[in-house]
Design a protein around this motif. Structure first.
Motif, PDB file in Angstrom:
ATOM      1  N   ASN B  41       0.829  -1.206   0.000  1.00  0.00           N
ATOM      2  CA  ASN B  41       0.000   0.000   0.000  1.00  0.00           C
ATOM      3  C   ASN B  41       0.860   1.252   0.000  1.00  0.00           C
ATOM      4  O   ASN B  41       0.570   2.231  -0.700  1.00  0.00           O
ATOM      5  N   VAL B  43       3.776   1.745  -1.255  1.00  0.00           N
ATOM      6  CA  VAL B  43       4.333   2.022  -2.586  1.00  0.00           C
ATOM      7  C   VAL B  43       3.312   2.761  -3.437  1.00  0.00           C
ATOM      8  O   VAL B  43       3.599   3.788  -4.050  1.00  0.00           O
ATOM      9  N   ALA B  44       2.080   2.201  -3.401  1.00  0.00           N
ATOM     10  CA  ALA B  44       1.034   2.854  -4.194  1.00  0.00           C
ATOM     11  C   ALA B  44       0.830   4.287  -3.723  1.00  0.00           C
ATOM     12  O   ALA B  44       0.664   5.207  -4.533  1.00  0.00           O
ATOM     13  N   GLN B  45       0.858   4.476  -2.415  1.00  0.00           N
ATOM     14  CA  GLN B  45       0.585   5.803  -1.879  1.00  0.00           C
ATOM     15  C   GLN B  45       1.720   6.781  -2.183  1.00  0.00           C
ATOM     16  O   GLN B  45       1.470   7.946  -2.520  1.00  0.00           O
ATOM     17  N   GLN B  47       3.669   6.656  -4.683  1.00  0.00           N
ATOM     18  CA  GLN B  47       3.533   7.000  -6.093  1.00  0.00           C
ATOM     19  C   GLN B  47       2.565   8.156  -6.283  1.00  0.00           C
ATOM     20  O   GLN B  47       2.696   8.941  -7.205  1.00  0.00           O
ATOM     21  N   GLN B  48       1.551   8.243  -5.403  1.00  0.00           N
ATOM     22  CA  GLN B  48       0.535   9.284  -5.538  1.00  0.00           C
ATOM     23  C   GLN B  48       0.833  10.494  -4.671  1.00  0.00           C
ATOM     24  O   GLN B  48      -0.068  11.281  -4.372  1.00  0.00           O
ATOM     25  N   GLY B  49       2.092  10.607  -4.215  1.00  0.00           N
ATOM     26  CA  GLY B  49       2.466  11.826  -3.507  1.00  0.00           C
ATOM     27  C   GLY B  49       2.196  11.817  -2.030  1.00  0.00           C
ATOM     28  O   GLY B  49       1.989  12.873  -1.435  1.00  0.00           O
ATOM     29  N   ALA B  50       2.188  10.628  -1.425  1.00  0.00           N
ATOM     30  CA  ALA B  50       1.991  10.568   0.022  1.00  0.00           C
ATOM     31  C   ALA B  50       3.107  11.318   0.732  1.00  0.00           C
ATOM     32  O   ALA B  50       4.249  11.310   0.271  1.00  0.00           O
ATOM     33  N   PRO B  51       2.810  11.967   1.862  1.00  0.00           N
ATOM     34  CA  PRO B  51       3.782  12.838   2.523  1.00  0.00           C
ATOM     35  C   PRO B  51       4.794  12.083   3.392  1.00  0.00           C
ATOM     36  O   PRO B  51       5.284  12.639   4.357  1.00  0.00           O
ATOM     37  N   TYR B  52       5.047  10.821   3.077  1.00  0.00           N
ATOM     38  CA  TYR B  52       6.058  10.081   3.852  1.00  0.00           C
ATOM     39  C   TYR B  52       7.453  10.542   3.455  1.00  0.00           C
ATOM     40  O   TYR B  52       7.708  10.847   2.293  1.00  0.00           O
ATOM     41  N   LYS B  65      11.342  -1.385  -6.114  1.00  0.00           N
ATOM     42  CA  LYS B  65      10.318  -0.880  -7.022  1.00  0.00           C
ATOM     43  C   LYS B  65      10.290   0.648  -6.989  1.00  0.00           C
ATOM     44  O   LYS B  65      10.244   1.318  -8.032  1.00  0.00           O
TER      45      LYS B  65
END
Ligand SMILES: Nc1ncnc2c1ncn2[C@@H]1O[C@H](COP(=O)(O)OP(=O)(O)OP(=O)(O)O)[C@@H](O)[C@H]1O
Ligand SMILES: Nc1ncnc2c1ncn2[C@@H]1O[C@H](COP(=O)(O)OP(=O)(O)OP(=O)(O)O)[C@@H](O)[C@H]1O
Ligand code: MOO
Ligand SMILES: [Mg+2]
Ligand SMILES: [Mg+2]
Lengths: 375, 239, 223, 375, 223
Positions: B41, B43-45, B47-52, B65
């Motif tokens: 999850n 990785v997917a997040q 990719q979408q600009g999660a603030p981690y 990946k």
């Protein structure tokens, strides 16, 4: 209780939710008409007879079969009572066709006969071609007739009808009266008919019961109630119109003199009339006769006649309706002039009689036909 | 920003990481915030600009990946090596031994009806559990008895539920105090399976604070904590 | 496309609906026509399965029905069966967690039956069964349809409880929704996408057909 | 179109969903009664006038204001028409109290006046104390009166009443007639009144329209329609009862001879009567007189009298209803005997007249009062 | 007890209900009173959020709204905002996935308004707003209440979509249901148990109170 085999007896009383206090019976083959002002408790009573609600106290029974007994905490369900009920608002099943609505009440018949029996009754109420229609595709009167067919077709032990003809025209109504009478000949069951139409009650009912604010004001044969209403409310409900206040101002052995808005009337004396007592006096149609225009025909001593002024004249079905006002008062009288009755026998129509608004006329009163009621 | 950088961490390091973060705060006074979840999850997040700013993955695959997508700084580092344990609830007839003889025996007698592992399709610990079962020669008999957890934590819940006779899960979880009330465990030798290299990486835009924590994780003292919690120390030289 | 998982999902959805809806109808009718102190509380309690995360509900069910639990031991001893990690357990769980979706709409539909129609039905001398079947069912049908549609869809999409209580056993407890979830987790986006699409097209078609047929059915005899 | 300022005109025609073909108008201050058998299309028509459904073709307008025009694809919404509408089944808002129901129609008034105005109207319909009640706590007639108050109170431009008094007793009804008449005096709007009660139509309506299966059978003043119904259906709807088939069998310049179930009647000749033509003949009450028991009083030549057999006698409100059967036929006649009308003047009651079932009697017919209708 | 998460859950539930229910009322009214070819299909499409596993729905939402997506880029460029990993994204997602629970019961309630009442309302000369507020809303209230109760409960319990789109950020996107899920995952069963219990007691009380109050409200003016 040694009741008649199919005497329907009801003796109930309660204070809430609405006060009700009734005691009456209806034999098999008899029609009991229940009339009374709107909101009098007629529908509430019928729902109790049907078993849809319970009175606080009392007893309801059909012959030997006790349907409700507050003391024994006994209350048969509507199913067990096997009644036919036409609710005031019909209560048709909205998702069933007209025919299915009728069939819904026929579960006691063998399956093979139901359809035919249902169709017969739909035809009797004039809806033979409407069996496949849903209630929402029917007119108001058609709905009412489906409800009627549903109740009549199920050969009930008691029939409860809540203004079952209120949405129907004269012609359709007349046809249905015949079917109702035929049904009572076949089944000899008690029928309780709530109605607002006095003509209907007269035509159909053997007994009549006047209900007002939950109380029985009067009961008996319709003609009796009509002829001897116990008070003004009953009289008005029976369709009497011309009820005027009179006061006894003189009394001899045979006659009593009454004052009516300044004029004087001499009526035959009767028990219960005392000097100074006030009464309501019903001037029904048969007691009045409008005299021709030539005044003073009856002489000047007002004994059996009154001076009136014509207010309005209106032609109605085969007759003329005249509104009169007693001279020197606000008292209104309504007169339906049918040729030969209140007029000298002749041709009808106000024109021919030359009745015009604002005329001053003499009104002959037949003292034997007046009805006095306590006021 | 005194709340500190946001870290995404695989659920299986929750116990140890909570301890490390507390230590870190004691040592440096700095804070980090952590969000536990499934590596996939994250990785997917990301990719979408999660603030981690930092991801602690359950294995190498997901970090690689991210590297391929060019979303992290460099290749990241291995921060811990996962270990497996064979567990059994208290009532289970299975006897525990590192060679899985007890398991084999139970399978032979038909006494084993359900056995829990993480889903090998996407959970690294599940994948390694399958390797262990295959290497020990139990695979053909056991493969129809498997109950698959969404992740290794759920596999342990299955194992503890009382409706399985045992399971293979992360040693780090099996050591947990809560577990001891419900069952027994034995660590499995690391030789049974490919190493469970848990890799972490700094995201492209990571702040100084995140980098500081990243470094802190690699300190020997921290690595010591990892071993206490059932991991093998990762920092031995190779990246 | 995982056909096994697909059929399992269909089976689960259908069985849930078939078992739940009749039960819900009786409960709904009872709730609609009776009034008592505890009623708001009972109505609220029924919502419980919705309030907790499905996985957590699944966990508590697993612990509550598992072989160590009283229920589980009783089942094992007397019926020689179990409700965890098998299909019957899933059915039970689906029925339980869908109660709110089934009960509420049907209850509202019963409450909306006008008094005079209920009176008339009582006076028609039909047996309670005939009354339910001939009069009430056609009237509450829109509510029942809503319940069916909600339950059917929700079972298709539910995976938390199913995964927890069922354990993802192919052919037994691995529904399509778990399969899709697994694929997404494994970054097998192509498989996830095609399965999702298939499930969507299937579900939308079934639902559209249902709603269309039911409309026609109702139109044929009315509304 | 140079219309009267407040003439309401309606000219519509359609084939589906039900056939309707109408063309009528109603002036401001006029009451147009629409009567006809159940299912005739009255409610459907009213819904079109209200803007709740659209006819296929035609035009509806009030004065200069066009409400509907199929050619111009123009159709005002019910709001825009600002009507008062009493639907047949009342259509009360079930979650609003009686008073709120009335207030719901008063959005055009300033807020401060609404409540008072609404209360006034509730009082007028006799429900002053029921303002806080919900519809389901009201009796049938009370519901109807709330609907009436809601429609009348909003000072509409046209009033559409669908059997607005059907659930009410005589007394309540009479009171409401007064309020309606008062309203029309104040507002001078057109009022369309659907009713099944011919008496009501006579009393209230200036014009009347007979609707049957969507077609206008006849229209005009009520008394006119009563006196000259165009066919048997109209006659029956107007309350005529004794309609029997006659055939012209002889014709002189002044007289026409008719056969009626084997007996012969001589009537005054009129245009349109030809030898062999069949008619329906209405023997209305005023045309019949039952002769005393002494037979052969009228002589043996049957010219203006018929032989009948008494079937049933029933006392009704102040009169006696007698059912007679024409000798040697199945033709039934109904006679309401009021003292002095169909009997020689005397005391009422069948006992006094000694009318008994199965008697053979002579029935005198006044040829000038008979009504012939095409059959 | 994670109060931050608790308040976030309440905020999310309430905002979802406040935003969704009015919109659903308009859509429901439209669906109830209009008939067109595509209606069954539209009605079925609305069910889509239910049919897929929440996490998968969350995944597609993430991909569809994330910074790589067209929507995400447009939002970032022109509004300088984003709908992923923050509270507004959660609200959007909750609104979307609860559409079926909101729409269906309200639509049924509108469909059940009798024709003669609708006619009378049209003839009363009220503005459409007054009509909606004074006449229709009180009549469809039971359906609206069902919708509110279902949506409110479902948002409380939902975690798949929320986790995927929100990313479990304390104070921003970590709802109580995620906190409970986390606790279970971390074997903190005591914490999970106490939070679950608290959530249940809270939700049941709120729902019972709502249903009780609404019953009294409706009883005060009738039913
Ligand atoms: N929705 C419908 N679909 C098909 N036919 C209908 C529909 N509604 C009414 N009708 C039919 O149209 C005819 C006229 O109905 P309408 O209600 O206008 O009669 P009406 O004159 O008001 O009768 P009533 O005096 O009984 O109220 C009836 O035969 C009825 O069965
Ligand atoms: N649910 C209720 N709650 C309170 N009062 C009620 C309720 N139902 C009826 N009433 C009242 O009880 C009285 C009797 O009502 P009922 O319906 O029996 O009258 P009715 O004689 O049938 O009148 P109508 O001729 O108008 O139908 C009325 O005053 C009515 O307002
Ligand atoms: O990603 Mo896991 O925690 O190995 O299942
Ligand atoms: Mg009544
Ligand atoms: Mg009608």
């Amino acid at each position: 209780m040694a009741n008649n085999p199919d005497e329907f007896r009801c003796q109930i009383s309660q204070q809430t939710p609405i006060p009700l206090q009734l005691d009456f019976s209806c034999q098999g083959g008899e029609i009991l008409a229940i009339v009374g002002p709107s909101g009098g408790g007629k529908t509430s009573l019928l729902r109790m007879l049907a078993g849809l609600s319970q009175p606080q106290e009392g007893e309801i029974s059909l012959g030997e079969e006790v349907w409700f007994d507050s003391e024994k905490h006994l209350c048969l369900s509507p199913q067990q009572r096997h009644i036919g009920y036409v609710p005031q608002h019909f209560g048709l099943f909205p998702r069933l066709t007209a025919l299915e609505n009728v069939l819904a009440g026929l579960d006691h018949l063998p399956k093979s006969q139901r359809r035919e029996h249902g169709l017969t009754w739909l035809q009797r109420v004039g809806l033979g071609d409407y069996g496949h229609r849903l209630p929402r595709q029917l007119s108001g009167g058609q709905k009412q007739r489906v409800a009627l067919a549903r109740a009549l077709s199920r050969e009930p032990k008691v029939l409860l009808l809540d203004e079952p003809f209120s949405a129907l025209d004269v012609q359709t109504r007349d046809g249905l009266y015949q079917h109702l009478i035929q049904l009572i000949d076949e089944l000899a069951i008690p029928i309780i008919l709530v109605t607002h139409d006095i003509q209907e009650a007269f035509l159909l009912a053997d007994k009549m019961l006047l209900l007002h604010q939950g109380k029985m004001l009067q009961s008996g044969a319709p003609a009796e109630i009509w002829a001897k209403p116990v008070n003004e409310l009953v009289a008005r409900q029976m369709g009497h119109k011309n009820i005027l206040p009179v006061e006894c101002i003189g009394l001899t052995q045979s006659d009593a003199e009454f004052s009516l808005a300044g004029q004087t009337l001499r009526l035959p004396s009767a028990t219960g009339i005392e000097l100074g007592t006030q009464f309501g006096c019903i001037f029904n149609q048969a007691s009045l006769r409008l005299m021709p225009l030539e005044v003073n025909q009856l002489g000047d001593t007002a004994e059996h006649w009154l001076w009136v002024r014509v207010i309005q004249v209106r032609v109605i079905a085969g007759a003329v309706r005249v509104e009169l006002m007693l001279e020197q008062s606000e008292c209104m009288l309504e007169l339906i002039l049918e040729p030969g009755l209140n007029l000298e026998f002749g041709l009808p129509g106000s024109r021919l009689l030359n009745i015009q608004p604002n005329q001053r006329r003499q009104l002959a009163v037949d003292p034997w036909r007046l009805i006095l009621i306590p006021s | 920003n005194d709340k500190g950088p946001l870290i995404a961490a695989a659920a299986n390091v929750k116990l140890v990481l909570d301890k490390i973060i507390a230590d870190y705060h004691n040592d440096t006074g700095a804070n980090v915030r952590v969000s536990y979840g499934s590596s996939g999850n994250f990785v997917a997040q990301i990719q979408q600009g999660a603030p981690y700013e930092l991801i602690l993955s359950a294995d190498e695959f997901y970090v690689n990946k991210l590297a391929a997508l060019g979303l992290i700084q460099g290749q990241g580092r291995i921060y811990a090596i996962g270990r497996l344990a064979l567990v059994a609830p208290h009532h289970s007839p299975m006897s525990l031994d590192a060679d899985l003889h007890g398991l084999k025996q139970l399978l032979a007698t038909g006494g084993l009806t359900h056995f829990a592992i993480a889903n090998p399709k996407h959970a690294p610990y599940g994948e390694r559990a399958v390797e262990v079962l295959t290497a020990s020669g139990n695979w053909p008999q056991i493969k129809h008895k498997l109950i698959l957890g969404e992740n290794v934590s759920q596999a342990l819940q299955f194992a503890l539920s009382g409706s399985t006779q045992g399971g293979i899960v992360a040693l780090s979880l099996a050591q947990h105090a809560e577990f001891k009330e419900h069952g027994r465990y034995i660590a499995l030798p690391e030789t049974w399976h490919q190493p469970l290299k848990q890799r972490m990486a700094l995201i492209k835009h990571a702040s100084i604070q995140a980098k500081d924590f990243y470094e802190y994780l690699l300190l020997p003292s921290t690595q010591q904590t990892f071993t206490e919690f059932g991991f093998a120390a990762a920092v031995t030289g190779d990246n | 496309m995982d056909w096994q998982a697909f059929w399992l999902s269909i089976k689960l959805s259908s069985m849930t609906v078939v078992i739940l809806i009749p039960l819900a109808m009786f409960a709904a009718k009872f709730f609609a026509y009776h009034d008592f102190k505890a009623k708001p509380w009972l109505e609220a309690l029924v919502m419980v399965p919705l309030v907790l995360p499905p996985t957590v509900v699944g966990y508590y069910l697993l612990v509550g029905l598992g072989s160590q639990s009283l229920v589980g031991q009783w089942l094992a001893t007397y019926l020689g069966t179990s409700l965890v990690f098998n299909f019957s357990g899933l059915v039970l769980a689906s029925v339980l967690i869908n109660i709110p979706f089934a009960l509420q709409p049907i209850q509202r539909a019963f409450e909306a039956i006008p008094m005079d129609v209920r009176d008339a039905a009582l006076c028609c001398g039909m047996s309670p069964w005939a009354r339910l079947y001939k009069i009430e069912l056609p009237m509450v049908w829109p509510g029942v349809l809503t319940a069916i549609v909600l339950c059917f869809s929700h079972v298709l999409g539910e995976f938390g409880v199913v995964l927890m209580l069922g354990g993802n056993i192919a052919g037994e407890t691995k529904t399509l929704s778990i399969a899709i979830y697994d694929s997404v987790q494994a970054f097998d986006l192509a498989a996830a996408g095609s399965m999702s699409l298939f499930l969507l097209v299937f579900a939308v078609s079934v639902l559209a057909l249902t709603s269309h047929l039911s409309r026609r059915m109702v139109a044929a005899n009315g509304q």
